[in-house]
Motif scaffolding. Structure first.
Motif, PDB file in Angstrom:
ATOM      1  N   ILE A  37       0.840  -1.200   0.000  1.00  0.00           N
ATOM      2  CA  ILE A  37       0.000   0.000   0.000  1.00  0.00           C
ATOM      3  C   ILE A  37       0.874   1.248   0.000  1.00  0.00           C
ATOM      4  CG2 ILE A  37      -1.755  -1.264   1.297  1.00  0.00           C
ATOM      5  CD1 ILE A  37      -1.099   0.529   3.704  1.00  0.00           C
ATOM      6  N   GLU A  38       0.235   2.394  -0.201  1.00  0.00           N
ATOM      7  CA  GLU A  38       0.935   3.668  -0.144  1.00  0.00           C
ATOM      8  C   GLU A  38       1.311   3.997   1.301  1.00  0.00           C
ATOM      9  OE1 GLU A  38       2.019   5.653  -2.542  1.00  0.00           O
ATOM     10  OE2 GLU A  38       1.313   4.182  -4.003  1.00  0.00           O
ATOM     11  N   PRO A  39       2.570   4.329   1.564  1.00  0.00           N
ATOM     12  CA  PRO A  39       2.995   4.624   2.940  1.00  0.00           C
ATOM     13  C   PRO A  39       2.170   5.717   3.610  1.00  0.00           C
ATOM     14  CG  PRO A  39       4.907   4.380   1.511  1.00  0.00           C
ATOM     15  CD  PRO A  39       3.701   4.363   0.616  1.00  0.00           C
ATOM     16  N   ALA A  40       1.716   6.706   2.838  1.00  0.00           N
ATOM     17  CA  ALA A  40       0.973   7.826   3.425  1.00  0.00           C
ATOM     18  C   ALA A  40      -0.301   7.368   4.128  1.00  0.00           C
ATOM     19  CB  ALA A  40       0.637   8.853   2.349  1.00  0.00           C
ATOM     20  N   LEU A  41      -0.838   6.219   3.736  1.00  0.00           N
ATOM     21  CA  LEU A  41      -2.065   5.728   4.350  1.00  0.00           C
ATOM     22  C   LEU A  41      -1.860   5.310   5.807  1.00  0.00           C
ATOM     23  CD1 LEU A  41      -3.408   3.571   1.379  1.00  0.00           C
ATOM     24  CD2 LEU A  41      -4.308   5.771   2.171  1.00  0.00           C
ATOM     25  N   HIS A  82      -5.115 -20.005  -1.946  1.00  0.00           N
ATOM     26  CA  HIS A  82      -5.621 -19.253  -0.794  1.00  0.00           C
ATOM     27  C   HIS A  82      -6.973 -18.633  -1.112  1.00  0.00           C
ATOM     28  CE1 HIS A  82      -3.733 -15.888  -3.055  1.00  0.00           C
ATOM     29  NE2 HIS A  82      -4.691 -15.169  -2.506  1.00  0.00           N
ATOM     30  N   GLU A  83      -7.746 -18.381  -0.068  1.00  0.00           N
ATOM     31  CA  GLU A  83      -9.027 -17.677  -0.173  1.00  0.00           C
ATOM     32  C   GLU A  83      -9.092 -16.640   0.940  1.00  0.00           C
ATOM     33  OE1 GLU A  83     -12.290 -20.398  -0.092  1.00  0.00           O
ATOM     34  OE2 GLU A  83     -11.380 -21.752  -1.566  1.00  0.00           O
ATOM     35  N   ILE A  84      -9.403 -15.410   0.560  1.00  0.00           N
ATOM     36  CA  ILE A  84      -9.552 -14.323   1.527  1.00  0.00           C
ATOM     37  C   ILE A  84     -10.909 -13.686   1.278  1.00  0.00           C
ATOM     38  CG2 ILE A  84      -8.614 -12.146   2.411  1.00  0.00           C
ATOM     39  CD1 ILE A  84      -5.891 -13.036   1.230  1.00  0.00           C
ATOM     40  N   GLU A  85     -11.831 -13.927   2.175  1.00  0.00           N
ATOM     41  CA  GLU A  85     -13.174 -13.349   2.078  1.00  0.00           C
ATOM     42  C   GLU A  85     -13.385 -12.470   3.306  1.00  0.00           C
ATOM     43  OE1 GLU A  85     -16.037 -16.410   1.464  1.00  0.00           O
ATOM     44  OE2 GLU A  85     -14.962 -17.291  -0.231  1.00  0.00           O
ATOM     45  N   VAL A  86     -12.927 -11.239   3.196  1.00  0.00           N
ATOM     46  CA  VAL A  86     -12.919 -10.307   4.321  1.00  0.00           C
ATOM     47  C   VAL A  86     -13.452  -8.966   3.856  1.00  0.00           C
ATOM     48  CG1 VAL A  86     -11.478  -9.086   6.001  1.00  0.00           C
ATOM     49  CG2 VAL A  86     -10.952 -11.455   5.405  1.00  0.00           C
ATOM     50  N   ASP A  87     -14.371  -8.392   4.618  1.00  0.00           N
ATOM     51  CA  ASP A  87     -14.812  -7.018   4.372  1.00  0.00           C
ATOM     52  C   ASP A  87     -13.938  -6.113   5.238  1.00  0.00           C
ATOM     53  OD1 ASP A  87     -16.076  -4.513   4.279  1.00  0.00           O
ATOM     54  OD2 ASP A  87     -18.034  -5.433   3.947  1.00  0.00           O
ATOM     55  N   GLY A 116     -12.368  -0.654   9.457  1.00  0.00           N
ATOM     56  CA  GLY A 116     -12.681   0.757   9.249  1.00  0.00           C
ATOM     57  C   GLY A 116     -12.566   1.144   7.787  1.00  0.00           C
ATOM     58  N   GLN A 117     -13.265   2.219   7.434  1.00  0.00           N
ATOM     59  CA  GLN A 117     -13.356   2.638   6.037  1.00  0.00           C
ATOM     60  C   GLN A 117     -12.001   2.991   5.435  1.00  0.00           C
ATOM     61  OE1 GLN A 117     -16.440   1.263   5.076  1.00  0.00           O
ATOM     62  NE2 GLN A 117     -16.025   2.849   3.574  1.00  0.00           N
ATOM     63  N   LYS A 118     -11.045   3.376   6.249  1.00  0.00           N
ATOM     64  CA  LYS A 118      -9.719   3.710   5.725  1.00  0.00           C
ATOM     65  C   LYS A 118      -9.083   2.518   5.011  1.00  0.00           C
ATOM     66  CE  LYS A 118      -5.438   6.063   7.019  1.00  0.00           C
ATOM     67  NZ  LYS A 118      -5.723   7.339   6.359  1.00  0.00           N
ATOM     68  N   PHE A 119      -9.492   1.291   5.399  1.00  0.00           N
ATOM     69  CA  PHE A 119      -8.911   0.090   4.806  1.00  0.00           C
ATOM     70  C   PHE A 119      -9.887  -0.640   3.887  1.00  0.00           C
ATOM     71  CE2 PHE A 119      -6.531   1.006   8.655  1.00  0.00           C
ATOM     72  CZ  PHE A 119      -5.229   0.973   8.165  1.00  0.00           C
ATOM     73  N   GLU A 120     -10.991   0.010   3.557  1.00  0.00           N
ATOM     74  CA  GLU A 120     -11.986  -0.606   2.677  1.00  0.00           C
ATOM     75  C   GLU A 120     -11.416  -0.901   1.297  1.00  0.00           C
ATOM     76  OE1 GLU A 120     -15.073  -0.801  -0.364  1.00  0.00           O
ATOM     77  OE2 GLU A 120     -13.645   0.862  -0.086  1.00  0.00           O
ATOM     78  N   PHE A 121     -10.431  -0.113   0.857  1.00  0.00           N
ATOM     79  CA  PHE A 121      -9.840  -0.310  -0.468  1.00  0.00           C
ATOM     80  C   PHE A 121      -9.197  -1.687  -0.623  1.00  0.00           C
ATOM     81  CE2 PHE A 121      -6.219   1.003   2.017  1.00  0.00           C
ATOM     82  CZ  PHE A 121      -5.131   0.352   1.447  1.00  0.00           C
ATOM     83  N   LEU A 122      -8.829  -2.335   0.493  1.00  0.00           N
ATOM     84  CA  LEU A 122      -8.233  -3.666   0.410  1.00  0.00           C
ATOM     85  C   LEU A 122      -9.222  -4.708  -0.104  1.00  0.00           C
ATOM     86  CD1 LEU A 122      -6.083  -3.725   3.688  1.00  0.00           C
ATOM     87  CD2 LEU A 122      -5.255  -3.473   1.332  1.00  0.00           C
ATOM     88  N   ASN A 123     -10.531  -4.393  -0.036  1.00  0.00           N
ATOM     89  CA  ASN A 123     -11.530  -5.307  -0.606  1.00  0.00           C
ATOM     90  C   ASN A 123     -11.309  -5.524  -2.093  1.00  0.00           C
ATOM     91  OD1 ASN A 123     -12.741  -5.402   1.905  1.00  0.00           O
ATOM     92  ND2 ASN A 123     -14.454  -4.065   1.358  1.00  0.00           N
ATOM     93  N   ARG A 124     -10.714  -4.544  -2.748  1.00  0.00           N
ATOM     94  CA  ARG A 124     -10.543  -4.602  -4.205  1.00  0.00           C
ATOM     95  C   ARG A 124      -9.093  -4.854  -4.607  1.00  0.00           C
ATOM     96  NH1 ARG A 124     -13.667  -0.586  -2.644  1.00  0.00           N
ATOM     97  NH2 ARG A 124     -11.995   0.956  -2.755  1.00  0.00           N
ATOM     98  N   GLN A 125      -8.248  -5.180  -3.647  1.00  0.00           N
ATOM     99  CA  GLN A 125      -6.822  -5.369  -3.922  1.00  0.00           C
ATOM    100  C   GLN A 125      -6.420  -6.808  -3.662  1.00  0.00           C
ATOM    101  OE1 GLN A 125      -4.293  -2.205  -2.523  1.00  0.00           O
ATOM    102  NE2 GLN A 125      -2.556  -3.568  -2.217  1.00  0.00           N
ATOM    103  N   GLN A 126      -5.667  -7.375  -4.582  1.00  0.00           N
ATOM    104  CA  GLN A 126      -5.145  -8.729  -4.410  1.00  0.00           C
ATOM    105  C   GLN A 126      -3.933  -8.707  -3.480  1.00  0.00           C
ATOM    106  OE1 GLN A 126      -6.425 -11.657  -5.769  1.00  0.00           O
ATOM    107  NE2 GLN A 126      -8.137 -10.321  -6.334  1.00  0.00           N
TER     108      GLN A 126
END
Length: 236
Positions: free
Chosen positions: A18-22, A194-199, A205-215
């Motif tokens: 991820i981007e360090p600034a996050l 592997h399988e990752i099914e995580v919201d 928290g919403q700050k990490f919601e973008f990981l839902n769309r990232q492999q």
């Protein structure tokens, strides 16, 4: 005396670049982000605590339990040496007493949720799964791996992810809790699937919601070992 002794077993480590600034707001005072080949990682980690002792005592119904955490990597210079450590965004366990102790004494961010795990094996393969329930939905972290364990290659991504021996927790802008975690070098297994099914938004928290769309950039399975968590100290 160590604050906590246990064994950490069958650790799944799913790693995201991820981007360090996050992570800026989460970096504890006195530390800086620890990068590997210029990349900033967060890791979703699931494992099981076995034979847990707190200050030498086994607490009934609190010796064997699952944990899933989201963590990132920092370092702190002391003298001429670097201490490499982890910071937890959140740690999930199934026992509220564990959550209370860690949050109160170590300044961590624990949450108690329903959890379960499944381990199974054949002659050649391991299946390891961790589940936790948030807002009526079960989250899943699962791997299928080759059963033959192997040593971690020096200088590898796996070494970077697994070889951090300090924990840091932010108290405020001028104080940080530091504690040492000791364990031998781990063996790992080749992950076949592997399988990752995580919201991530719901759980972390919403700050990490973008990981839902990232492999995940990589997924690892480590055998683990006996570990010891030493008493904390405060960095000013």
């Amino acid at each position: 005396m160590s604050f906590l002794k246990a064994a950490w077993r069958k650790l799944i480590l799913a790693n995201y670049v991820i981007e360090p600034a996050l992570l800026t707001e989460f970096v504890p005072f006195g530390t800086e982000l620890d990068l590997w080949q210029g990349k900033c990682y967060v890791s979703l980690v699931g494992f099981k605590f076995v034979d847990t002792q707190v200050l030498g005592l086994k607490i009934p119904f609190h010796t064997h339990f699952e944990e899933v955490n989201l963590r990132f990597y920092v370092r702190r210079k002391e003298g001429q040496a670097w201490k490499r450590g982890v910071v937890f965004i959140k740690e999930i366990v199934p026992r509220s007493a564990i959550s209370w102790v860690a949050n109160t004494l170590y300044g961590e961010n624990y949450e108690a949720l329903p959890m379960k795990h499944v381990w199974s094996e054949t002659e050649t393969q391991l299946q390891v799964s961790y589940y936790w329930k948030k807002e009526s939905a079960w989250q899943t972290l699962h791997v299928l791996a080759n059963k033959k364990a192997k040593e971690i290659e020096a200088g590898s991504e796996t070494e970077f992810i697994t070889e951090h021996y300090w924990g840091y927790a932010r108290i405020n802008d001028q104080k940080t809790n530091e504690y040492q975690v000791t364990h031998p070098r781990w063996m790992t297994y080749e992950v076949l699937h592997h399988e990752i099914e995580v919201d991530f938004g719901v759980v972390y928290g919403q700050k990490f919601e973008f990981l839902n769309r990232q492999q995940a950039a990589s997924v690892m399975l480590a055998e683990g070992s006996e570990i010891a968590v030493e008493p904390k100290r405060t960095i000013l």
